[in-house]
Design a protein around this motif. Structure first.
Motif, PDB file in Angstrom:
ATOM      1  N   GLN A  64      -9.172  29.591  -7.323  1.00  0.00           N
ATOM      2  CA  GLN A  64      -8.118  29.892  -7.622  1.00  0.00           C
ATOM      3  C   GLN A  64      -8.876  30.283  -8.990  1.00  0.00           C
ATOM      4  O   GLN A  64      -8.789  31.293  -9.508  1.00  0.00           O
ATOM      5  CB  GLN A  64      -6.828  29.921  -7.635  1.00  0.00           C
ATOM      6  CG  GLN A  64      -6.391  30.986  -6.532  1.00  0.00           C
ATOM      7  CD  GLN A  64      -6.106  29.357  -5.261  1.00  0.00           C
ATOM      8  OE1 GLN A  64      -7.159  28.573  -5.376  1.00  0.00           O
ATOM      9  NE2 GLN A  64      -5.440  30.105  -4.273  1.00  0.00           N
ATOM     10  N   LEU A  65      -8.926  29.374  -9.831  1.00  0.00           N
ATOM     11  CA  LEU A  65      -9.573  28.578 -10.484  1.00  0.00           C
ATOM     12  C   LEU A  65     -11.099  29.512 -10.962  1.00  0.00           C
ATOM     13  O   LEU A  65     -11.350  28.917 -11.902  1.00  0.00           O
ATOM     14  CB  LEU A  65      -9.517  27.586 -11.037  1.00  0.00           C
ATOM     15  CG  LEU A  65      -8.344  26.608 -11.331  1.00  0.00           C
ATOM     16  CD1 LEU A  65      -8.858  24.951 -10.902  1.00  0.00           C
ATOM     17  CD2 LEU A  65      -7.503  26.393 -12.520  1.00  0.00           C
ATOM     18  N   LEU A  85     -11.450  30.238 -14.905  1.00  0.00           N
ATOM     19  CA  LEU A  85     -11.629  29.303 -15.772  1.00  0.00           C
ATOM     20  C   LEU A  85     -12.475  28.234 -15.353  1.00  0.00           C
ATOM     21  O   LEU A  85     -12.715  27.374 -16.213  1.00  0.00           O
ATOM     22  CB  LEU A  85     -10.109  28.978 -15.202  1.00  0.00           C
ATOM     23  CG  LEU A  85      -9.046  29.878 -16.215  1.00  0.00           C
ATOM     24  CD1 LEU A  85      -9.067  30.968 -15.555  1.00  0.00           C
ATOM     25  CD2 LEU A  85      -7.571  29.244 -15.482  1.00  0.00           C
ATOM     26  N   LEU A  86     -13.055  28.576 -14.200  1.00  0.00           N
ATOM     27  CA  LEU A  86     -14.100  26.960 -13.579  1.00  0.00           C
ATOM     28  C   LEU A  86     -14.956  28.281 -12.882  1.00  0.00           C
ATOM     29  O   LEU A  86     -14.891  29.156 -12.547  1.00  0.00           O
ATOM     30  CB  LEU A  86     -13.740  25.518 -12.922  1.00  0.00           C
ATOM     31  CG  LEU A  86     -12.403  24.776 -12.944  1.00  0.00           C
ATOM     32  CD1 LEU A  86     -11.890  23.632 -12.335  1.00  0.00           C
ATOM     33  CD2 LEU A  86     -12.548  24.456 -14.460  1.00  0.00           C
ATOM     34  N   GLU A  87     -15.900  27.010 -13.147  1.00  0.00           N
ATOM     35  CA  GLU A  87     -17.466  27.226 -12.122  1.00  0.00           C
ATOM     36  C   GLU A  87     -17.426  26.131 -11.102  1.00  0.00           C
ATOM     37  O   GLU A  87     -17.404  24.640 -12.113  1.00  0.00           O
ATOM     38  CB  GLU A  87     -18.888  27.646 -13.154  1.00  0.00           C
ATOM     39  CG  GLU A  87     -18.456  29.007 -13.881  1.00  0.00           C
ATOM     40  CD  GLU A  87     -19.738  29.436 -14.112  1.00  0.00           C
ATOM     41  OE1 GLU A  87     -20.401  28.344 -14.739  1.00  0.00           O
ATOM     42  OE2 GLU A  87     -19.987  30.421 -15.702  1.00  0.00           O
ATOM     43  N   THR A 130     -17.269  22.182 -13.315  1.00  0.00           N
ATOM     44  CA  THR A 130     -17.735  23.090 -15.446  1.00  0.00           C
ATOM     45  C   THR A 130     -17.087  23.952 -15.904  1.00  0.00           C
ATOM     46  O   THR A 130     -16.104  24.947 -15.136  1.00  0.00           O
ATOM     47  CB  THR A 130     -19.213  23.018 -14.942  1.00  0.00           C
ATOM     48  OG1 THR A 130     -19.635  24.387 -14.272  1.00  0.00           O
ATOM     49  CG2 THR A 130     -19.781  22.091 -14.944  1.00  0.00           C
ATOM     50  N   ALA A 131     -16.959  24.122 -17.104  1.00  0.00           N
ATOM     51  CA  ALA A 131     -16.288  25.125 -17.695  1.00  0.00           C
ATOM     52  C   ALA A 131     -16.702  26.839 -17.442  1.00  0.00           C
ATOM     53  O   ALA A 131     -17.906  27.034 -17.480  1.00  0.00           O
ATOM     54  CB  ALA A 131     -16.698  24.733 -19.133  1.00  0.00           C
ATOM     55  N   GLY A 132     -15.688  27.303 -17.089  1.00  0.00           N
ATOM     56  CA  GLY A 132     -16.012  29.152 -16.392  1.00  0.00           C
ATOM     57  C   GLY A 132     -16.098  29.720 -18.502  1.00  0.00           C
ATOM     58  O   GLY A 132     -16.108  29.177 -19.664  1.00  0.00           O
TER      59      GLY A 132
END
Length: 126
Positions: free
Chosen positions: A78-79, A84-86, A93-95
């Motif tokens: 989901q993230l 929101l994330l990668e 890491t940050a998406g």
């Protein structure tokens, strides 16, 4: 952060994704990793430590593995789908929508010290 990251649909999805205490804690762990992100196993052992009130080095391997599996099946898809994330293998890491989600967390006064309290309450309620 681009203008697209702040569209109503994206912002609404951020709130939905951050409604779970484990997802909030994962986002803060990635933020703490700076531009390097965090390894999934490290995230799982840290979350276990927060939830159980122990040191990450005292986290039993089997329990950390179970939590890691839970994250991979229930939270990371989901993230990452929400941007929101990668995830690259076991590296988180940050998406593209990470910035707006971090702003939401910080403006709400959420930090890893509150993660333990909220996670414990959340687990008991379910």
């Amino acid at each position: 952060m681009t203008a697209e990251d702040r569209t109503p649909e994206r912002v609404d999805d951020v709130f939905v994704q951050l409604s779970h205490p484990r997802r909030r804690a994962i986002m803060l762990l990635v933020a703490a990793g700076g531009g390097h992100g965090v390894d999934l196993r490290t995230a799982a052992s840290t979350l276990y430590a927060l939830e159980q009130g122990v040191s990450p080095t005292k986290a039993p391997t089997r329990e950390v593995t179970n939590l890691r599996t839970n994250l991979k099946r229930s939270h990371l898809p989901q993230l990452t789908a929400s941007g929101l994330l990668e995830q690259d293998g076991d590296r988180l890491t940050a998406g593209p929508a990470f910035g707006v989600s971090l702003e939401v967390l910080l403006s709400a006064g959420y930090w890893l010290g509150t993660a333990q309290q909220q996670q414990l309450r959340g687990d008991r309620e379910k």
